[in-house]
Enzyme design. Sequence first.
Site, PDB file in Angstrom:
ATOM      1  N   GLU A   1      26.637 -15.946 -47.290  1.00  0.00           N
ATOM      2  CA  GLU A   1      25.427 -16.775 -47.120  1.00  0.00           C
ATOM      3  C   GLU A   1      25.928 -18.166 -46.747  1.00  0.00           C
ATOM      4  O   GLU A   1      26.342 -18.934 -47.607  1.00  0.00           O
ATOM      5  CB  GLU A   1      24.636 -16.828 -48.436  1.00  0.00           C
ATOM      6  CG  GLU A   1      24.121 -15.487 -48.916  1.00  0.00           C
ATOM      7  CD  GLU A   1      22.901 -15.011 -48.130  1.00  0.00           C
ATOM      8  OE1 GLU A   1      22.364 -15.797 -47.319  1.00  0.00           O
ATOM      9  OE2 GLU A   1      22.497 -13.865 -48.312  1.00  0.00           O
ATOM     10  N   LEU A   2      25.903 -18.472 -45.461  1.00  0.00           N
ATOM     11  CA  LEU A   2      26.620 -19.656 -44.977  1.00  0.00           C
ATOM     12  C   LEU A   2      25.672 -20.780 -44.530  1.00  0.00           C
ATOM     13  O   LEU A   2      24.503 -20.785 -44.878  1.00  0.00           O
ATOM     14  CB  LEU A   2      27.572 -19.230 -43.862  1.00  0.00           C
ATOM     15  CG  LEU A   2      28.492 -18.050 -44.236  1.00  0.00           C
ATOM     16  CD1 LEU A   2      29.362 -17.639 -43.065  1.00  0.00           C
ATOM     17  CD2 LEU A   2      29.337 -18.368 -45.461  1.00  0.00           C
TER      18      LEU A   2
ATOM     19  N   CYS B   1      20.703 -25.243 -47.469  1.00  0.00           N
ATOM     20  CA  CYS B   1      21.099 -24.545 -46.251  1.00  0.00           C
ATOM     21  C   CYS B   1      19.899 -24.249 -45.356  1.00  0.00           C
ATOM     22  O   CYS B   1      20.062 -23.972 -44.180  1.00  0.00           O
ATOM     23  CB  CYS B   1      21.787 -23.243 -46.621  1.00  0.00           C
ATOM     24  SG  CYS B   1      20.782 -22.288 -47.771  1.00  0.00           S
TER      25      CYS B   1
ATOM     26  N   GLY C   1      28.177 -20.671 -49.262  1.00  0.00           N
ATOM     27  CA  GLY C   1      28.836 -21.947 -49.004  1.00  0.00           C
ATOM     28  C   GLY C   1      28.898 -22.203 -47.509  1.00  0.00           C
ATOM     29  O   GLY C   1      28.093 -21.663 -46.739  1.00  0.00           O
ATOM     30  N   SER C   2      29.873 -22.968 -47.110  1.00  0.00           N
ATOM     31  CA  SER C   2      29.950 -23.381 -45.706  1.00  0.00           C
ATOM     32  C   SER C   2      30.478 -22.254 -44.808  1.00  0.00           C
ATOM     33  O   SER C   2      31.215 -21.370 -45.264  1.00  0.00           O
ATOM     34  CB  SER C   2      30.877 -24.591 -45.591  1.00  0.00           C
ATOM     35  OG  SER C   2      32.169 -24.241 -46.040  1.00  0.00           O
TER      36      SER C   2
ATOM     37  N   LYS D   1      32.836 -17.764 -59.790  1.00  0.00           N
ATOM     38  CA  LYS D   1      33.536 -19.050 -59.675  1.00  0.00           C
ATOM     39  C   LYS D   1      32.533 -20.066 -59.126  1.00  0.00           C
ATOM     40  O   LYS D   1      32.195 -20.051 -57.950  1.00  0.00           O
ATOM     41  CB  LYS D   1      34.738 -18.948 -58.734  1.00  0.00           C
ATOM     42  CG  LYS D   1      35.709 -20.062 -58.973  1.00  0.00           C
ATOM     43  CD  LYS D   1      36.049 -21.050 -57.897  1.00  0.00           C
ATOM     44  CE  LYS D   1      35.242 -21.639 -56.865  1.00  0.00           C
ATOM     45  NZ  LYS D   1      34.953 -23.076 -57.013  1.00  0.00           N
ATOM     46  N   PRO D   2      32.025 -20.957 -59.995  1.00  0.00           N
ATOM     47  CA  PRO D   2      31.052 -21.939 -59.519  1.00  0.00           C
ATOM     48  C   PRO D   2      31.739 -23.121 -58.830  1.00  0.00           C
ATOM     49  O   PRO D   2      32.962 -23.255 -58.887  1.00  0.00           O
ATOM     50  CB  PRO D   2      30.378 -22.405 -60.809  1.00  0.00           C
ATOM     51  CG  PRO D   2      31.427 -22.235 -61.871  1.00  0.00           C
ATOM     52  CD  PRO D   2      32.305 -21.075 -61.436  1.00  0.00           C
ATOM     53  N   ALA D   3      30.940 -23.971 -58.207  1.00  0.00           N
ATOM     54  CA  ALA D   3      31.482 -25.169 -57.553  1.00  0.00           C
ATOM     55  C   ALA D   3      31.937 -26.174 -58.610  1.00  0.00           C
ATOM     56  O   ALA D   3      31.367 -26.238 -59.698  1.00  0.00           O
ATOM     57  CB  ALA D   3      30.408 -25.797 -56.667  1.00  0.00           C
TER      58      ALA D   3
ATOM     59  N   GLU E   1      25.305 -29.621 -39.694  1.00  0.00           N
ATOM     60  CA  GLU E   1      24.430 -29.834 -40.852  1.00  0.00           C
ATOM     61  C   GLU E   1      24.622 -31.251 -41.376  1.00  0.00           C
ATOM     62  O   GLU E   1      25.749 -31.642 -41.660  1.00  0.00           O
ATOM     63  CB  GLU E   1      24.864 -28.909 -41.997  1.00  0.00           C
ATOM     64  CG  GLU E   1      24.336 -27.521 -41.985  1.00  0.00           C
ATOM     65  CD  GLU E   1      24.787 -26.767 -43.244  1.00  0.00           C
ATOM     66  OE1 GLU E   1      25.998 -26.631 -43.466  1.00  0.00           O
ATOM     67  OE2 GLU E   1      23.915 -26.289 -43.988  1.00  0.00           O
TER      68      GLU E   1
HETATM   69  P1  NAP Z   1      31.897 -24.996 -49.550  1.00  0.00           P
HETATM   70  O1  NAP Z   1      32.758 -26.173 -49.402  1.00  0.00           O
HETATM   71  O2  NAP Z   1      32.044 -23.885 -48.599  1.00  0.00           O
HETATM   72  O3  NAP Z   1      32.093 -24.495 -51.048  1.00  0.00           O
HETATM   73  C1  NAP Z   1      31.399 -23.403 -51.590  1.00  0.00           C
HETATM   74  C2  NAP Z   1      32.229 -22.784 -52.682  1.00  0.00           C
HETATM   75  O4  NAP Z   1      33.421 -22.233 -52.111  1.00  0.00           O
HETATM   76  C3  NAP Z   1      32.698 -23.767 -53.746  1.00  0.00           C
HETATM   77  O5  NAP Z   1      32.707 -23.131 -54.991  1.00  0.00           O
HETATM   78  C4  NAP Z   1      34.108 -24.105 -53.265  1.00  0.00           C
HETATM   79  O6  NAP Z   1      34.935 -24.615 -54.275  1.00  0.00           O
HETATM   80  C5  NAP Z   1      34.565 -22.750 -52.777  1.00  0.00           C
HETATM   81  N1  NAP Z   1      35.702 -22.783 -51.834  1.00  0.00           N
HETATM   82  C6  NAP Z   1      36.053 -23.746 -50.961  1.00  0.00           C
HETATM   83  N2  NAP Z   1      37.181 -23.387 -50.271  1.00  0.00           N
HETATM   84  C7  NAP Z   1      37.539 -22.168 -50.732  1.00  0.00           C
HETATM   85  C8  NAP Z   1      38.618 -21.272 -50.425  1.00  0.00           C
HETATM   86  N3  NAP Z   1      39.525 -21.547 -49.496  1.00  0.00           N
HETATM   87  N4  NAP Z   1      38.677 -20.101 -51.104  1.00  0.00           N
HETATM   88  C9  NAP Z   1      37.742 -19.795 -52.030  1.00  0.00           C
HETATM   89  N5  NAP Z   1      36.719 -20.608 -52.366  1.00  0.00           N
HETATM   90  C10 NAP Z   1      36.599 -21.771 -51.718  1.00  0.00           C
HETATM   91  O7  NAP Z   1      30.349 -25.399 -49.494  1.00  0.00           O
HETATM   92  P2  NAP Z   1      29.598 -26.543 -50.317  1.00  0.00           P
HETATM   93  O8  NAP Z   1      29.832 -27.855 -49.692  1.00  0.00           O
HETATM   94  O9  NAP Z   1      29.867 -26.406 -51.770  1.00  0.00           O
HETATM   95  O10 NAP Z   1      28.090 -26.069 -50.112  1.00  0.00           O
HETATM   96  C11 NAP Z   1      27.343 -26.456 -49.024  1.00  0.00           C
HETATM   97  C12 NAP Z   1      27.337 -25.376 -47.956  1.00  0.00           C
HETATM   98  O11 NAP Z   1      26.777 -24.182 -48.495  1.00  0.00           O
HETATM   99  C13 NAP Z   1      26.466 -25.735 -46.782  1.00  0.00           C
HETATM  100  O12 NAP Z   1      27.085 -25.364 -45.590  1.00  0.00           O
HETATM  101  C14 NAP Z   1      25.207 -24.895 -47.024  1.00  0.00           C
HETATM  102  O13 NAP Z   1      24.462 -24.645 -45.865  1.00  0.00           O
HETATM  103  C15 NAP Z   1      25.782 -23.675 -47.625  1.00  0.00           C
HETATM  104  N6  NAP Z   1      24.768 -22.928 -48.384  1.00  0.00           N
HETATM  105  C16 NAP Z   1      24.337 -21.735 -47.878  1.00  0.00           C
HETATM  106  C17 NAP Z   1      23.352 -21.029 -48.556  1.00  0.00           C
HETATM  107  C18 NAP Z   1      22.847 -19.718 -48.040  1.00  0.00           C
HETATM  108  O14 NAP Z   1      22.220 -18.987 -48.810  1.00  0.00           O
HETATM  109  N7  NAP Z   1      23.081 -19.367 -46.805  1.00  0.00           N
HETATM  110  C19 NAP Z   1      22.827 -21.533 -49.747  1.00  0.00           C
HETATM  111  C20 NAP Z   1      23.302 -22.754 -50.232  1.00  0.00           C
HETATM  112  C21 NAP Z   1      24.294 -23.437 -49.526  1.00  0.00           C
HETATM  113  P3  NAP Z   1      35.611 -26.100 -54.070  1.00  0.00           P
HETATM  114  O15 NAP Z   1      34.476 -27.042 -53.873  1.00  0.00           O
HETATM  115  O16 NAP Z   1      36.388 -26.325 -55.314  1.00  0.00           O
HETATM  116  O17 NAP Z   1      36.485 -26.056 -52.852  1.00  0.00           O
END
Ligand code: NAP
Length: 487
Positions: free
Chosen positions: A255-256, A289, A233-234, A180-182, A390
């Site tokens: 991976e947050l 991240c 993700g976050s 499931k991509p963003a 962040e």
């Molecule tokens: P996010 O809001 O957590 O979203 C990531 C993914 O999760 C999206 O596909 C999102 O879809 C989905 N999602 C959101 N709420 C969900 C729920 N309740 N149930 C299931 N899926 C859900 O993060 P983002 O803003 O896209 O990405 C930025 C974050 O990712 C930053 O915190 C960054 O540090 C982190 N990150 C970490 C790494 C690593 O390797 N540690 C790498 C890259 C990024 P929707 O957008 O449709 O809600």
Amino acid sequence: MRHVPGDLLKGGHLVGGRWVGAAGGGAAEVANPATDEVLATVPWGGGEDARRAVDAAAAALPEWRARTAAERAEPLRRLASLMLERREDLALLMTLEQGKPLAEARGEVAYAASFVDWAAEEGKRLYGELVPSSHRDKRILVLRQPLGVTAAITPWNFPAAMITRKLGPALAAGCAMVVKPAPQTPLSALAVGALAEEAGIPPGVVNVVCGDAEAIGDALLADPRVRKLSFTGSTEVGRILMAKAARNLTRLSLELGGHAPFLVFDDADVDAAVAGLLASKYRNMGQTCVCPNRILVQGGVYEAFVDRLAGAVAALKVGPGWEEGVRIGPLVDDEAVAKVERHVRDAVSKGARLRAGGERVRPGAGLADRFFAPTVLEDFTPDMELSHEETFGPVSPVRRFETEEEALELANDSPYGLASYFYTRDAARLIRVAEALEYGIVGANDGAPSTAQAPFGGVKHSGFGREGGRYVMDEYVNVKYVSWGGL
Ligand code: NAP
């Protein structure tokens, strides 16, 4: 400008080898963050779409799992090759939907392909063990077997690489996957799915569904056939998923978020440190991240470092990612720009001094209002929002320190533990500081430590699990032992 060829611009979910609409008929537009131009329409699904994708993955699993690692490696290597052959097309698609400069998008495509290639080979080394027993007539046989159906939920900042870091090892180990991509970047994910098909990966082994994140996530975690969810993700969403995974005890890799410190000691090569910071902070407009968020510089080189950094940052070209020489494209959406603006305003109102940038810019007519000038701020303090949250934007907050002990205390004063960086030419300090940093990744005189050969991942609130290196295979296997008696 060139166009993305139609075979890579998919407008359907990939389920069981077929391109299909959403079960409920929903659709969503994908727009270019630099111009707001609509690029394509993709299905907008939910729980039912996730369940159908899991059905397809479960149906494809037995044949894929039964293959030898070499038989699985063949189409995987073909996928990596196809990604490289289609690098220009994939990079353009990524720049158009995500915003990053084309040169970076080309780099990401190669980086994404390298994870598939690496995993294809690592899959051949899923060795077991024959362990001596404490009984004369027994032996213990240890096997590493594929988990089964797995799922990936990925963010928008690396639209291809965040998928292949999961998909490559999952498939190499003998698992099937639902991705499931963003919502900002489904097109790159669907293009990877199209190339997986072309590479000869059997229908159902790779499935891609877009739509309501919560509904899809819930359906995946409610389904006992899904044995693993790998999420990038976050931290906030990671926590929610971890709580929901409790129901079926679904295995997780998380991976947050991160909040990387970047230390520059008096004995550092200052030019190398500035170059390292430019590479790690301003890549992807600061939306990674592993981006440094707290730049700590020792008194002896402080002025020289900040002067050179501010000069270099002011010279970074801002514009749409497809324009020659652009280093800073648009931020991904309005919310992202608003957050960066809020962090800068808050810091300045609490005494930080602007040395470069600090506001939105309009680099050309007809462009969206999502370009933020690359920024350098001096004298950040713990009460500022950007000190503990962040920023996810092109902002470098810098402050001075005097002793190594003070630097380490500041660096480790964070709930996050993903990436950290430091620059020194003292060999003893290099080992001491590397060991003392409470982070999963340390760039020692290196602003770009990520690579397929290394075990990428965090500690503390940055999550757990490793992607890359030989360790990644452990994320997709069960360890089983056979106690072999009567010998
Ligand atoms: P996010 O809001 O957590 O979203 C990531 C993914 O999760 C999206 O596909 C999102 O879809 C989905 N999602 C959101 N709420 C969900 C729920 N309740 N149930 C299931 N899926 C859900 O993060 P983002 O803003 O896209 O990405 C930025 C974050 O990712 C930053 O915190 C960054 O540090 C982190 N990150 C970490 C790494 C690593 O390797 N540690 C790498 C890259 C990024 P929707 O957008 O449709 O809600």
